[in-house]
Design an enzyme around this catalytic site. Structure first.
Site, PDB file in Angstrom:
ATOM      1  N   ASP A 177       0.843  -1.194   0.000  1.00 41.73           N
ATOM      2  CA  ASP A 177       0.000   0.000   0.000  1.00 41.73           C
ATOM      3  C   ASP A 177       0.883   1.250   0.000  1.00 41.73           C
ATOM      4  O   ASP A 177       2.053   1.204   0.397  1.00 41.73           O
ATOM      5  CB  ASP A 177      -0.883   0.033   1.252  1.00 41.73           C
TER       6      ASP A 177
HETATM    7  N1  URA Z   1      -1.157  -5.952   3.910  1.00 37.07           N
HETATM    8  C1  URA Z   1      -1.660  -4.698   3.901  1.00 37.07           C
HETATM    9  O1  URA Z   1      -2.690  -4.432   4.492  1.00 37.07           O
HETATM   10  N2  URA Z   1      -0.992  -3.744   3.236  1.00 37.07           N
HETATM   11  C2  URA Z   1       0.167  -3.974   2.576  1.00 37.07           C
HETATM   12  O2  URA Z   1       0.740  -3.045   2.010  1.00 37.07           O
HETATM   13  C3  URA Z   1       0.684  -5.272   2.598  1.00 37.07           C
HETATM   14  C4  URA Z   1      -0.002  -6.250   3.267  1.00 37.07           C
END
Ligand code: URA
Length: 237
Positions: free
Chosen positions: A105
């Site tokens: 993310d």
């Molecule tokens: N899980 C998440 O919620 N975000 C990420 O970036 C990676 C794994």
């Protein structure tokens, strides 16, 4: 395998195909020490020594880069408006077809692999491979035996999706504990949604490893380096 000389140079990110043709025609390129002025001539880059202006080319069929992603960047190849992880790469690593193998993310930090090897990424991301991804997270409330048990049993997400069993460890217990989570899937916002299913919020998230490949602790956020021999296969161990 023998390939056209102009194609070899452009595949290494040294020049565009056009520029490579110009460089070759101007006599700046040697193959095994001899000037080669024909861009269409063929050479095997794994067998011959190709040099540009006297500097030997370190030929790599594919490139594999470990990046310590900072927050605020998109994990995609390009975006018309926002900065992406590819924008962080120094010119030495520039070549066509680079992309992040798997996504974090925008606000997640830590280990991202960038490559131009589609097969490698495909194998790494295949759910069948069940490659363990290890994360550290800071959570907005206490985490204990109950949450550990629920993660181990496989949480149910808000849309009913059942997650595979995951390992949850509390590294620093507190009202805002530091925890470690190991998952073998890569669903959208997976860790955040898993904590959502036990009424918690993720305040900070960092990917530490993929398989046996661990984020190099010497890499500051925003820094990257090429993987060394043996490190690519560590992903699948
Ligand atoms: N899980 C998440 O919620 N975000 C990420 O970036 C990676 C794994």
């Amino acid at each position: 395998m023998a390939e056209r000389l102009d194609k070899i140079l452009s595949s290494q990110g040294i020049a565009t195909r056009r520029e490579a043709q110009r460089l070759i025609r101007s006599g700046k390129v040697t193959v095994d020490g001899r000037i080669q002025k024909d861009p269409a001539s063929k050479a095997d880059p794994e067998q011959c020594e190709i040099a540009l202006s006297g500097r030997s080319l370190r030929y790599r069929r594919h490139i594999y880069i470990m990046l310590n992603k900072p927050a605020g960047l998109l994990c995609v190849s390009r975006d018309p408006k926002a900065k992406t992880v590819i924008d962080l790469l120094p010119p030495d690593f520039w070549r066509q077809g680079l992309f992040p193998a798997g996504r974090l993310d925008k606000d997640t930090v830590g280990l991202v692999l960038i490559t131009d090897d589609g097969d490698f990424a495909h194998r790494m991301l295949s759910p069948k491979k069940e490659i363990v991804k290890r994360y550290r997270a800071v959570i907005n409330g206490p985490v204990g035996e109950e949450e550990i048990r629920l993660f181990a049993a496989g949480t149910s997400l808000e849309d009913g999706t059942r997650c595979r069993p995951a390992v949850l460890r509390v590294l620093e217990p507190s009202e805002r504990p530091l925890v470690e989570v190991e998952i073998t899937e890569g669903r959208y916002h997976q860790i955040k949604r898993m904590f959502g299913s036990v009424d918690r919020k993720v305040l900070w998230l960092k990917r530490m490893s993929i398989g046996k490949l661990v984020l190099d602790p010497r890499l500051e956020e925003g820094a990257c380096r090429e993987l060394g021999p043996g490190e690519c296969s560590a992903v699948f161990e």
